[in-house]
Design a protein around this motif. Structure first.
Motif, PDB file in Angstrom:
ATOM      1  N   GLU A   1       6.372   0.844  -6.842  1.00 26.88           N
ATOM      2  CA  GLU A   1       6.157   1.876  -5.826  1.00 26.88           C
ATOM      3  C   GLU A   1       4.675   2.230  -5.734  1.00 26.88           C
ATOM      4  N   PHE A   2       4.010   2.306  -6.874  1.00 21.99           N
ATOM      5  CA  PHE A   2       2.570   2.587  -6.891  1.00 21.99           C
ATOM      6  C   PHE A   2       1.810   1.514  -6.107  1.00 21.99           C
ATOM      7  N   LEU A   3       2.190   0.250  -6.310  1.00 23.92           N
ATOM      8  CA  LEU A   3       1.513  -0.851  -5.635  1.00 23.92           C
ATOM      9  C   LEU A   3       1.825  -0.874  -4.148  1.00 23.92           C
TER      10      LEU A   3
ATOM     11  N   HIS B   1      -4.778   4.341  -2.213  1.00 24.33           N
ATOM     12  CA  HIS B   1      -4.081   5.497  -1.637  1.00 24.33           C
ATOM     13  C   HIS B   1      -4.799   6.783  -2.058  1.00 24.33           C
ATOM     14  N   ALA B   2      -4.896   7.709  -1.113  1.00 23.72           N
ATOM     15  CA  ALA B   2      -5.637   8.950  -1.374  1.00 23.72           C
ATOM     16  C   ALA B   2      -5.053   9.749  -2.534  1.00 23.72           C
TER      17      ALA B   2
ATOM     18  N   THR C   1      -2.353  11.426  -8.373  1.00 20.26           N
ATOM     19  CA  THR C   1      -1.204  12.332  -8.453  1.00 20.26           C
ATOM     20  C   THR C   1       0.054  11.558  -8.815  1.00 20.26           C
ATOM     21  N   TYR C   2       0.244  10.407  -8.155  1.00 19.79           N
ATOM     22  CA  TYR C   2       1.439   9.605  -8.447  1.00 19.79           C
ATOM     23  C   TYR C   2       1.363   8.996  -9.851  1.00 19.79           C
TER      24      TYR C   2
ATOM     25  N   PRO D   1      -5.258   8.209 -15.785  1.00 13.98           N
ATOM     26  CA  PRO D   1      -3.932   8.312 -16.389  1.00 13.98           C
ATOM     27  C   PRO D   1      -3.303   6.936 -16.614  1.00 13.98           C
ATOM     28  N   LYS D   2      -2.614   6.830 -17.725  1.00 13.57           N
ATOM     29  CA  LYS D   2      -2.069   5.563 -18.196  1.00 13.57           C
ATOM     30  C   LYS D   2      -0.652   5.835 -18.678  1.00 13.57           C
ATOM     31  N   PRO D   3       0.351   5.660 -17.812  1.00  6.87           N
ATOM     32  CA  PRO D   3       1.718   6.125 -18.066  1.00  6.87           C
ATOM     33  C   PRO D   3       2.292   5.797 -19.443  1.00  6.87           C
TER      34      PRO D   3
END
Length: 315
Positions: free
Chosen positions: A258-260, A267-268, A272-273, A56-58
């Motif tokens: 936040e992702f970083l 992160h598992a 999803t995020y 996924p690529k926001p």
């Protein structure tokens, strides 16, 4: 008589003297330079494909969906890629020949017209034409001067050969693109300023993120995701400002950070995020296209240097 004449011509071919050694050396050198530029052109197109196929690529177009865009899809990008394939070869050769920035710029303008013709007026790769084109020119220069390809060498050549002209170009206000308009309104750093500084977002942000993930997890998909989010957290993307203003830009930066902070793709629940970011960006019509262009540029530098050990002979 005709037979004698034909035989005489054949004999003349057999006894023709070999070309001087310097001529043969020059021919081999030109052939090697052409082969290098052709491989480099393929790597540039492949790097743009690396960006297109990521997911996924926001907010961005992929093979899965159109992101925040209604006027373009993956097919549009593929038409653009096909139209640009010769441009990267030409600008690499121009760089090898030590061309002035004015010549590189004209090659970029011509490529942009080909892109717009192929996409029926839709801007898919304007930023990529600029930054990947400059990298191809720098790589061509390195090859012509027998400089081993490395991130440091590419950036040094970029600044030494065309830095002054790029600085003047960055200060110019002769354009009417969305990027220039937004940069003036929000003091955001567009492609011109990025290039004038030697593409710091590529060499100092995206490339380290890309390489770090590859070293720890050896996954090309996750490496590109981490690099993209690092860029979104760092870059003042004029595409985002144009679509979402300061509020949209703050949202993109905050969600990327936040992702970083969560550890990125380590992160598992990273996917999803990332998908949640994608949904949020689409709902607000946000598209970090500048970050996408810089990601493609980082992929190109990686393919030129880290992956292939300073040579593209195996590309």
């Amino acid at each position: 008589m005709a037979g004698i004449a034909t035989h005489a011509m054949q004999v003349s071919e057999w006894i023709r003297p070999y070309p001087p050694a310097e001529d043969a050396h020059r021919e081999r050198k030109l052939a090697a330079a052409h082969a290098f530029c052709a491989r480099l052109g393929r790597l540039a197109v492949r790097s743009l494909y690396d960006e297109l196929t990521l997911y996924p690529k926001p907010g961005l177009v992929s093979l899965v969906d159109n992101g925040s865009h209604r006027d373009m899809n993956a097919e549009t990008f593929m038409r653009s890629l096909f139209a640009l394939r010769h441009y990267f070869i030409r600008i690499a050769k121009a760089g090898a020949d030590g061309a002035a920035f004015t010549e590189l710029r004209q090659l970029g303008i011509d490529a942009e017209q080909k892109m717009l013709h192929a996409t029926r007026g839709i801007n898919t790769h304007r930023g990529a034409i600029f930054c990947l084109g400059l990298l191809c020119a720098a790589a061509g220069y390195c090859h012509a001067h027998r400089i081993r390809l490395s991130p440091q060498a590419l950036r040094a050549v970029l600044l030494m050969e065309w830095g002054q002209a790029l600085t003047i170009h960055a200060r110019a206000t002769d354009g009417s693109s969305h990027g220039l308009q937004v940069a003036a309104r929000h003091a955001a750093s567009g492609a011109r300023e990025e290039a004038a500084l030697g593409l710091p977002s590529v060499f100092e942000v995206a490339l380290p993120a890309l390489q770090s993930t590859l070293e720890t997890r050896a996954c090309w998909e996750r490496a590109r995701i981490d690099a993209l989010f690092a860029l979104m957290a760092y870059v003042s993307d004029t595409n985002v400002y144009y679509r979402g203003g300061t509020t949209g830009a703050a949202m993109v930066r905050s969600m990327a950070q936040e992702f970083l902070v969560r550890g990125g793709t380590a992160h598992a629940q990273w996917k999803t995020y990332a998908l949640e970011c994608h949904r949020q960006f689409i709902s607000r019509k946000l598209s970090p296209g500048g970050a996408a262009d810089l990601l493609a540029a980082a992929c190109l530098v990686h393919r030129l240097t880290y992956r292939l050990g300073g040579t593209i002979a195996a590309a």
